[in-house]
Scaffold this motif. Structure first.
Motif: not given
Length: 473
Positions: A297, A330, A334, A337-338, A343, A352-353, A356, A359-360, A381
């Motif tokens: 990412y 999380l 969330t 969604e991910m 978790r 996932a974090g 996310y 995405m932000m 976040y």
């Protein structure tokens, strides 16, 4: 808040009984009895955000509130004076002109020969300060090309004297006439190259000197305590010890530290030893996941690790009272969604974090540049994109730049005030939390960077470190 009269009387009775035991009730007045007889506690302090200052029409500061509480404990008035120099402060204690030095004094070996110290209430690390835009020295051996100036007779001078035994060419100037804030201003104005400041002062003063940066730590964390005259008379020290026992047991000391140093304490001095331990004991288990997510990412893996430390202290089993859980804490929504099935699984949580957070970032306006883009994404976040957008709208209404984190963070706390949240789309939010959240992560990130430099014996140029992010300010 002052003690009620009955509480004061109880304390005075206890202290007087203690004094009778010490003095067999027939010796000349000791120091504590003299304070009670004169009805006044004489304290020397210094001006500064961590000690004593004027806050509008009120006096404020950590040391001021602590000293006022002790005066109330004794049932006497508080008289505070601020000598021109540290030398005068210490001399006033030596010659009996003052009872206590409440000035953020570091407990050092040399000072213990001169002063008697009360209980340790905080810790600070000495840091070398330089101006942004100049060459950042990697260690103490690289400062001889510039001018290093420090407060005379300070713990910083003692530390440099110790270091000079191993580095004979190390040199500095001791300024007899100005204090730490004055030296910071000289560095800001480029009149000197470096100074040394205690980390709590630097953190508290940073907004006043935006061009200044921390190059490296000059010392390990060192204890801070009140200083008193060194003599055979221990009456005042016993009273101070009793006072600190009470405010620790009541929780008042923690409340006061949170009020003035909360943003510092979360990442340093109380917590720094914990994070350094966890870098050794916990981080290696998850480092490969952070690096893989960073590569996927386009983040610095150390930033992701800093986020996870803020969220869970690298505990995959962490669960909050609101039900968020795992390394990246999380929410169930969330996680769904991910596409997270567990978790508490470290790899799933980290990826996932990071997804996310990406995405932000992607949902912010394209015009927002780094580093503000990342700081704003981190705030989203924490508090949600809707509330962040509300804060950006308020920032613009109040004449700030909604694309600059420095401006938005000033307006985020307004989301908790009805006058302001009533004007927003998403309503009330605890806007102070993302401000602390982002600040903590930036500082944890700094620790991660520093840890890499020290342990790998490398120094990556800032431009290379910060292709994605700048050094934490």
């Amino acid at each position: 808040m002052p003690y009620c009269q009955s509480e004061v009387l109880k304390k005075l009775i206890f202290l007087l009984c203690m004094l009778c035991v010490l003095n067999a009730c027939n010796a000349p007045s000791n120091q504590l009895e003299q304070i009670l007889e004169r009805g006044e506690l004489r304290v020397v302090s210094r001006y500064g955000l961590t000690s004593y200052y004027n806050n509008g029409d009120e006096l404020a500061g950590f040391e001021f509130e602590l000293a006022q509480r002790f005066a109330d404990f004794l049932g006497v008035n508080l008289k505070i004076s601020v000598p021109d120099t540290l030398s005068k402060t210490l001399n006033m204690i030596d010659n009996g002109q003052a009872d206590i030095a409440a000035a953020g004094l570091t407990v050092t070996r040399d000072r213990q020969k001169r002063l008697r110290f009360g209980p340790i209430y905080y810790e600070a690390t000495q840091q070398l300060i330089y101006r942004h835009g100049t060459t950042k020295p990697r260690d103490i051996t690289e400062i001889n090309t510039g001018q290093l100036e420090i407060v005379a007779n300070s713990s910083h001078a003692e530390q440099l004297t110790t270091l000079q035994q191993e580095i004979p060419l190390l040199s500095w100037t001791e300024n007899q006439s100005i204090d730490t804030s004055g030296l910071l201003e000289l560095v800001q104005l480029e009149l000197i190259d470096y100074t040394i400041v205690d980390s709590n002062e630097m953190a508290a003063s940073h907004s006043l000197y935006p061009e200044l940066r921390v190059a490296f730590d000059v010392s390990d964390p060192q204890p801070l305590a009140w200083g008193m005259r060194r003599s055979d008379d221990m009456s005042l020290q016993l009273a101070v010890n009793t006072f600190f026992d009470e405010i620790e047991n009541s929780g008042y000391l923690d409340q006061l530290i949170e009020k003035y140093f909360g943003h510092i304490r979360r990442f340093d001095y109380v917590d720094s030893r914990a994070i350094h331990r966890r870098i050794q004991t916990h981080l290696p288990q998850y480092e490969s996941f952070f690096k893989a997510a960073a590569l996927a990412y386009n983040f610095d893996w150390r930033l992701l690790a800093a986020i996870a430390y803020q969220e869970s202290h690298w505990n995959p089993e962490a669960v909050s009272s609101t039900g968020v859980r795992g390394l990246m804490m999380l929410t169930q929504a969330t996680a769904n969604e991910m596409g997270v099935s567990d978790r508490k699984d470290p790899q799933q949580s980290i990826f996932a974090g990071t997804a996310y957070l990406t995405m932000m970032k992607n949902r912010l306006p394209e015009r927002i540049e780094e580093p503000d883009r990342t700081w704003l994404a981190l705030a989203a976040y924490n508090i949600g994109l809707g509330h962040l957008e509300d804060a950006r709208v308020l920032t613009q209404k109040n004449g700030g730049n909604p694309d600059r984190w420095a401006d938005v963070r000033e307006n985020l706390p307004l989301l908790a005030k009805q006058k302001w949240f009533s004007q927003t789309r998403y309503g009330y939010a605890r806007g102070g939390e993302p401000v602390r959240y982002v600040g903590n992560i930036r500082r944890y990130y700094d620790i991660m960077l520093h840890h890499d430099e020290v342990n790998q014996n490398i120094s990556t140029p800032p431009a290379e470190i910060n292709e994605t992010l700048p050094a934490a300010l």
